[in-house]
Motif scaffolding. Structure first.
Motif, PDB file in Angstrom:
ATOM      1  N   ARG A  99       0.925  -0.073 -10.073  1.00  0.00           N
ATOM      2  CA  ARG A  99       0.228  -0.982 -10.216  1.00  0.00           C
ATOM      3  C   ARG A  99       0.218  -2.447  -9.382  1.00  0.00           C
ATOM      4  O   ARG A  99       1.243  -2.525  -8.491  1.00  0.00           O
ATOM      5  N   PRO A 100      -1.163  -3.067  -9.511  1.00  0.00           N
ATOM      6  CA  PRO A 100      -0.954  -4.288  -8.298  1.00  0.00           C
ATOM      7  C   PRO A 100      -0.039  -5.618  -8.653  1.00  0.00           C
ATOM      8  O   PRO A 100       0.850  -6.006  -7.756  1.00  0.00           O
ATOM      9  N   CYS A 101       1.445  -5.614  -9.474  1.00  0.00           N
ATOM     10  CA  CYS A 101       2.230  -6.795  -9.486  1.00  0.00           C
ATOM     11  C   CYS A 101       3.210  -6.490  -9.014  1.00  0.00           C
ATOM     12  O   CYS A 101       3.538  -5.159  -8.577  1.00  0.00           O
ATOM     13  N   PRO A 102       3.747  -6.972  -8.558  1.00  0.00           N
ATOM     14  CA  PRO A 102       4.838  -7.010  -7.304  1.00  0.00           C
ATOM     15  C   PRO A 102       6.491  -6.150  -8.100  1.00  0.00           C
ATOM     16  O   PRO A 102       7.193  -5.458  -7.755  1.00  0.00           O
ATOM     17  N   VAL A 103       6.475  -6.994  -9.593  1.00  0.00           N
ATOM     18  CA  VAL A 103       7.393  -6.852 -10.240  1.00  0.00           C
ATOM     19  C   VAL A 103       6.943  -5.229 -10.433  1.00  0.00           C
ATOM     20  O   VAL A 103       8.325  -3.980 -10.563  1.00  0.00           O
ATOM     21  N   ALA A 104       6.128  -4.423 -10.563  1.00  0.00           N
ATOM     22  CA  ALA A 104       5.476  -3.520 -10.984  1.00  0.00           C
ATOM     23  C   ALA A 104       6.015  -2.286 -10.140  1.00  0.00           C
ATOM     24  O   ALA A 104       6.882  -1.134 -10.165  1.00  0.00           O
ATOM     25  N   ARG A 105       5.620  -2.166  -8.875  1.00  0.00           N
ATOM     26  CA  ARG A 105       6.283  -2.268  -7.826  1.00  0.00           C
ATOM     27  C   ARG A 105       7.155  -1.960  -7.187  1.00  0.00           C
ATOM     28  O   ARG A 105       7.602  -1.048  -6.846  1.00  0.00           O
ATOM     29  N   ASN A 106       7.799  -2.686  -7.481  1.00  0.00           N
ATOM     30  CA  ASN A 106       9.082  -2.609  -6.655  1.00  0.00           C
ATOM     31  C   ASN A 106      10.518  -2.874  -8.788  1.00  0.00           C
ATOM     32  O   ASN A 106      11.906  -1.987  -7.612  1.00  0.00           O
ATOM     33  N   ILE A 107      10.057  -2.152  -9.678  1.00  0.00           N
ATOM     34  CA  ILE A 107      11.195  -2.344 -10.463  1.00  0.00           C
ATOM     35  C   ILE A 107      11.588  -0.832 -10.192  1.00  0.00           C
ATOM     36  O   ILE A 107      13.214  -0.688 -10.518  1.00  0.00           O
TER      37      ILE A 107
END
Length: 145
Positions: A99-107
């Motif tokens: 996903r493009p969301c920075p939280v999603a990419r790093n969770i």
């Protein structure tokens, strides 16, 4: 977030094997009646416990027996016999890396360390619980529990 129910079935089987002792031929049919599980499930559990070196199963007529003193069998060994991966899957992480969301990419990266620490704490706790202590609880229940 639940440890495999096969672990509790395995503990049930081991306690039954201990209680039945040398006086009863403990078969998968007998264990299935006691646990309420399908005999095929019981045979799979017994096979895993045998492979882990926790029990022996007599050929032919059957009959399971403990291979070790209950003080030498830990809850962690029982669990690992059934789930060799251990507890890394105890708490899962939802798939969202793309996903493009920075939280999603790093969770996944953010949760990796704390989840690993939780798994290690669970393993340490289970290592400290022996079949002997479970037998003691079975034979001498605490009235407050």
């Amino acid at each position: 977030m639940q440890l495999s129910m096969k672990c509790s079935v395995a503990v049930h089987c081991l306690l039954f094997i201990w209680e039945a002792g040398p006086t009863t031929r403990v078969t998968s049919t007998l264990l299935a009646q006691s646990t309420g599980c399908n005999p095929v499930v019981i045979r799979n559990v017994l096979s895993a416990l045998k492979k882990a070196g926790l029990i022996t199963v007599a050929r032919g007529r059957g009959g399971a027996a403990l291979c070790r003193d209950p003080q030498q069998i830990t809850l962690w060994q029982i669990y690992r016999a059934l789930d060799p991966r251990g507890v890394p899957e105890l708490i899962g992480i939802h798939p969202c890396d793309d996903r493009p969301c920075p939280v999603a990419r790093n969770i996944r990266r953010v949760l990796r360390r704390p989840y690993r620490e939780i798994g290690q704490a669970v393993a340490r706790t289970m290592e400290g619980i022996t079949l002997a202590s479970l037998i003691e609880d079975l034979e001498h229940p605490d009235p407050d529990t």
